[in-house]
Design a protein around this motif. Structure first.
Motif, PDB file in Angstrom:
ATOM      1  N   ALA A  98       0.525  -1.445   0.331  1.00  0.00           N
ATOM      2  CA  ALA A  98      -0.109   0.063  -0.081  1.00  0.00           C
ATOM      3  C   ALA A  98       1.085   1.242   0.024  1.00  0.00           C
ATOM      4  CB  ALA A  98      -0.930   0.414   1.326  1.00  0.00           C
ATOM      5  N   LEU A  99       0.820   2.080  -1.247  1.00  0.00           N
ATOM      6  CA  LEU A  99       2.066   3.261  -1.063  1.00  0.00           C
ATOM      7  C   LEU A  99       0.834   4.430  -1.836  1.00  0.00           C
ATOM      8  CD1 LEU A  99       4.597   2.087  -3.366  1.00  0.00           C
ATOM      9  CD2 LEU A  99       5.102   2.932  -0.641  1.00  0.00           C
ATOM     10  N   ARG A 100       1.656   5.627  -1.637  1.00  0.00           N
ATOM     11  CA  ARG A 100       0.043   6.984  -1.348  1.00  0.00           C
ATOM     12  C   ARG A 100       1.584   6.997  -2.868  1.00  0.00           C
ATOM     13  NH1 ARG A 100      -0.282  12.532   1.481  1.00  0.00           N
ATOM     14  NH2 ARG A 100      -2.743  13.324  -0.222  1.00  0.00           N
ATOM     15  N   VAL A 101       1.229   7.802  -3.977  1.00  0.00           N
ATOM     16  CA  VAL A 101       1.706   8.262  -4.897  1.00  0.00           C
ATOM     17  C   VAL A 101       1.087   9.835  -5.589  1.00  0.00           C
ATOM     18  CG1 VAL A 101       2.556   7.829  -7.706  1.00  0.00           C
ATOM     19  CG2 VAL A 101       2.075   5.457  -6.259  1.00  0.00           C
ATOM     20  N   ARG A 102       1.852  10.516  -6.099  1.00  0.00           N
ATOM     21  CA  ARG A 102       0.812  11.759  -6.717  1.00  0.00           C
ATOM     22  C   ARG A 102       1.761  12.268  -7.902  1.00  0.00           C
ATOM     23  NH1 ARG A 102       0.920  14.573  -0.511  1.00  0.00           N
ATOM     24  NH2 ARG A 102       2.921  12.323  -0.307  1.00  0.00           N
ATOM     25  N   ALA A 103       1.624  12.589  -8.809  1.00  0.00           N
ATOM     26  CA  ALA A 103       2.407  13.170  -9.686  1.00  0.00           C
ATOM     27  C   ALA A 103       1.761  14.507 -10.105  1.00  0.00           C
ATOM     28  CB  ALA A 103       2.641  12.917 -10.724  1.00  0.00           C
ATOM     29  N   HIS A 104       2.349  16.099 -10.311  1.00  0.00           N
ATOM     30  CA  HIS A 104       2.407  16.870 -11.539  1.00  0.00           C
ATOM     31  C   HIS A 104       3.283  17.245 -12.583  1.00  0.00           C
ATOM     32  CE1 HIS A 104       4.427  18.702  -9.045  1.00  0.00           C
ATOM     33  NE2 HIS A 104       4.337  19.937  -9.571  1.00  0.00           N
ATOM     34  N   SER A 105       2.691  17.782 -13.810  1.00  0.00           N
ATOM     35  CA  SER A 105       3.894  17.496 -14.408  1.00  0.00           C
ATOM     36  C   SER A 105       3.847  19.699 -15.226  1.00  0.00           C
ATOM     37  CB  SER A 105       3.301  17.294 -15.917  1.00  0.00           C
ATOM     38  OG  SER A 105       4.042  17.696 -16.911  1.00  0.00           O
ATOM     39  N   ASP A 106       4.633  20.226 -15.581  1.00  0.00           N
ATOM     40  CA  ASP A 106       4.925  21.583 -15.465  1.00  0.00           C
ATOM     41  C   ASP A 106       4.239  22.364 -17.180  1.00  0.00           C
ATOM     42  OD1 ASP A 106       6.161  22.824 -13.669  1.00  0.00           O
ATOM     43  OD2 ASP A 106       7.939  22.573 -14.573  1.00  0.00           O
ATOM     44  N   ALA A 107       3.653  20.836 -17.831  1.00  0.00           N
ATOM     45  CA  ALA A 107       3.232  20.952 -19.446  1.00  0.00           C
ATOM     46  C   ALA A 107       2.421  19.564 -19.412  1.00  0.00           C
ATOM     47  CB  ALA A 107       3.976  20.389 -20.446  1.00  0.00           C
ATOM     48  N   PRO A 108       0.979  20.123 -19.618  1.00  0.00           N
ATOM     49  CA  PRO A 108       0.131  19.505 -20.452  1.00  0.00           C
ATOM     50  C   PRO A 108       0.356  18.356 -21.214  1.00  0.00           C
ATOM     51  CG  PRO A 108      -0.433  21.540 -21.939  1.00  0.00           C
ATOM     52  CD  PRO A 108       0.212  21.414 -20.794  1.00  0.00           C
ATOM     53  N   PRO A 109      -0.294  16.618 -20.452  1.00  0.00           N
ATOM     54  CA  PRO A 109      -0.433  15.774 -22.132  1.00  0.00           C
ATOM     55  C   PRO A 109      -0.757  16.762 -23.467  1.00  0.00           C
ATOM     56  CG  PRO A 109      -1.572  15.009 -20.138  1.00  0.00           C
ATOM     57  CD  PRO A 109      -1.217  16.108 -19.840  1.00  0.00           C
ATOM     58  N   GLY A 110       0.016  16.663 -24.729  1.00  0.00           N
ATOM     59  CA  GLY A 110       0.119  16.021 -25.659  1.00  0.00           C
ATOM     60  C   GLY A 110       0.752  17.762 -26.531  1.00  0.00           C
ATOM     61  N   SER A 111       1.060  18.232 -25.540  1.00  0.00           N
ATOM     62  CA  SER A 111       1.959  19.222 -25.682  1.00  0.00           C
ATOM     63  C   SER A 111       3.152  19.683 -26.110  1.00  0.00           C
ATOM     64  CB  SER A 111       2.883  20.284 -24.055  1.00  0.00           C
ATOM     65  OG  SER A 111       3.804  19.266 -24.080  1.00  0.00           O
ATOM     66  N   GLY A 112       3.703  18.324 -26.977  1.00  0.00           N
ATOM     67  CA  GLY A 112       4.860  17.724 -27.613  1.00  0.00           C
ATOM     68  C   GLY A 112       6.093  18.316 -27.229  1.00  0.00           C
ATOM     69  N   LEU A 113       6.518  18.090 -25.901  1.00  0.00           N
ATOM     70  CA  LEU A 113       7.505  18.226 -25.171  1.00  0.00           C
ATOM     71  C   LEU A 113       8.063  16.572 -24.277  1.00  0.00           C
ATOM     72  CD1 LEU A 113       6.980  21.530 -23.297  1.00  0.00           C
ATOM     73  CD2 LEU A 113       8.251  20.936 -25.618  1.00  0.00           C
ATOM     74  N   GLY A 114       7.005  15.817 -24.557  1.00  0.00           N
ATOM     75  CA  GLY A 114       6.934  14.784 -24.445  1.00  0.00           C
ATOM     76  C   GLY A 114       7.490  14.493 -22.798  1.00  0.00           C
ATOM     77  N   SER A 115       5.474  14.900 -22.070  1.00  0.00           N
ATOM     78  CA  SER A 115       5.160  14.605 -21.125  1.00  0.00           C
ATOM     79  C   SER A 115       4.672  13.613 -20.997  1.00  0.00           C
ATOM     80  CB  SER A 115       4.041  16.377 -20.841  1.00  0.00           C
ATOM     81  OG  SER A 115       3.220  15.872 -21.176  1.00  0.00           O
ATOM     82  N   SER A 116       3.819  12.778 -20.926  1.00  0.00           N
ATOM     83  CA  SER A 116       3.863  11.799 -21.223  1.00  0.00           C
ATOM     84  C   SER A 116       4.727  10.541 -20.422  1.00  0.00           C
ATOM     85  CB  SER A 116       2.920  10.626 -21.850  1.00  0.00           C
ATOM     86  OG  SER A 116       1.547  11.763 -21.967  1.00  0.00           O
ATOM     87  N   SER A 117       5.714  10.703 -21.097  1.00  0.00           N
ATOM     88  CA  SER A 117       7.025   9.806 -21.381  1.00  0.00           C
ATOM     89  C   SER A 117       8.237  10.198 -20.029  1.00  0.00           C
ATOM     90  CB  SER A 117       8.017   9.704 -22.395  1.00  0.00           C
ATOM     91  OG  SER A 117       6.826   9.730 -23.378  1.00  0.00           O
ATOM     92  N   THR A 118       8.080  11.738 -20.568  1.00  0.00           N
ATOM     93  CA  THR A 118       8.236  12.521 -19.026  1.00  0.00           C
ATOM     94  C   THR A 118       8.069  11.832 -17.234  1.00  0.00           C
ATOM     95  OG1 THR A 118       9.452  13.833 -20.427  1.00  0.00           O
ATOM     96  CG2 THR A 118       9.985  14.402 -17.913  1.00  0.00           C
TER      97      THR A 118
END
Length: 342
Positions: A98-118
């Protein structure tokens, strides 16, 4: 215990698309990219109960569930659940803590900056730190690639994972059998500074699903369509030319190669450009831009422009009035980083 991590987003400078199968498997792919000071962030900590918690902070969405019921179903927390399941299977003998995992990004998905893979890379880096897995950059990038492309079945190439893991300016080679070679470049300080001063990053305000574009590109290669194949071979050559221009400090040549690469990229798939992108490109060239391209698969997201630094203010003002947003950005030499709190 609390572990945090971050990994940088990237700008695809040349060769983007040649890292996508089947082209990279059949012909080998070359990509030139650089990471910027925009990041994906993750936190992994002990659970507050006996449930696993996954929170996609950008989407304002959280899932709380019995660890035994965690699956790969689509949704805002899919990437987190995918990393959790692979780590549990590959490194914990199938045990699901049991873990707690949180995440966010400086760019939205579909930005072209590789946000999902990053995002997948920063999650792998966080789990690597939390469980003491001792994975290096190549291993983190390869694991992130397998989770995203194979476990989750999401379309795309390989450059984003390796850029996020390594950081900095890199010339990358992609071959059959998932063989990847990352060549970090030693860029002179004045070249680094001049290129930063010359580059303008512009968000069109339109995020796009890259999967459809990438699928069309892959289909064109499988079907042997001459125009697409010739364009991809040109992109591969231009990645080499861009590497040479950076190492030599020839930024006029850098701009020429970027523009040539963008013209070639448009021929890889019909949806890479559109009237909106064409209009923004024309506006930029009328206001001092020397080169333009869309970052990532195309169709929207971020565009980048190269100009003489003395023309930067004029270009920024013109773009700011076009409905999108100009981002102040700088290059970063650092790849995925993780650390413990307490």
């Amino acid at each position: 215990m609390i572990v945090r991590s971050r990994a940088p987003l990237r700008l695809g400078l040349a060769g983007g698309g040649t890292d996508v199968s089947p082209f990279s498997d059949q012909h080998g792919g070359f990509v030139m990219n650089v990471t910027i000071d925009k990041f994906a962030y993750a936190t992994v900590s002990d659970a507050r109960s006996d449930l696993a918690e996954f929170e996609a902070q950008d989407a304002g969405h959280a899932d709380r569930m019995d660890p035994a019921r965690v699956d790969l179903a689509p949704g805002p927390t899919q990437l987190m659940r995918g990393v959790y399941l692979r780590v549990c299977q590959q490194f914990l003998g199938g045990k699901r803590p049991a873990l707690r995992v949180r995440a966010h990004s400086d760019a939205p998905p579909g930005s072209g900056l590789g946000s999902s893979s990053t995002m997948v890379v920063t999650l792998v880096a966080a789990f690597n730190e939390y469980f003491g897995l001792a994975l290096g950059e190549y291993e983190i990038a390869h694991l992130a690639y397998e989770i995203e492309r194979k476990d989750l079945g999401l379309s795309g190439g390989k450059q984003d994972q390796y850029a996020a893991a390594f950081g900095g300016f890199n010339f990358m080679e992609f071959y059959a059998g998932d063989r990847v070679i990352v060549n970090p470049l030693r860029i002179k300080d004045w070249v680094w500074c001049e290129l930063e001063a010359s580059l303008v990053l512009y968000f069109t305000g339109v995020s796009r699903a890259s999967a459809a574009i990438i699928d069309e590109q892959s289909r064109n290669v499988r079907e042997g369509r001459t125009q697409s194949l010739e364009a991809m071979h040109r992109l591969k050559l231009e990645a080499v030319q861009m590497k040479e221009s950076l190492l030599r400090g020839d930024l006029a040549r850098f701009a020429e190669v970027m523009q040539s690469g963008w013209e070639a990229k448009k021929k890889m798939a019909s949806s890479i450009t559109n009237p909106m992108i064409d209009q923004i490109e024309a506006l930029a060239f009328a206001n001092g831009a020397r080169a333009a391209k869309v970052s990532g698969a195309g169709g929207g997201g971020f565009m980048m422009f190269v100009c003489d630094p003395s023309e930067r203010v004029r270009l920024v003002r013109a773009l700011s009035g076009a409905g999108g947003t100009v981002y102040d950005t700088h290059f970063t030499p650092y790849g995925a980083t993780s650390w413990k709190i307490g």
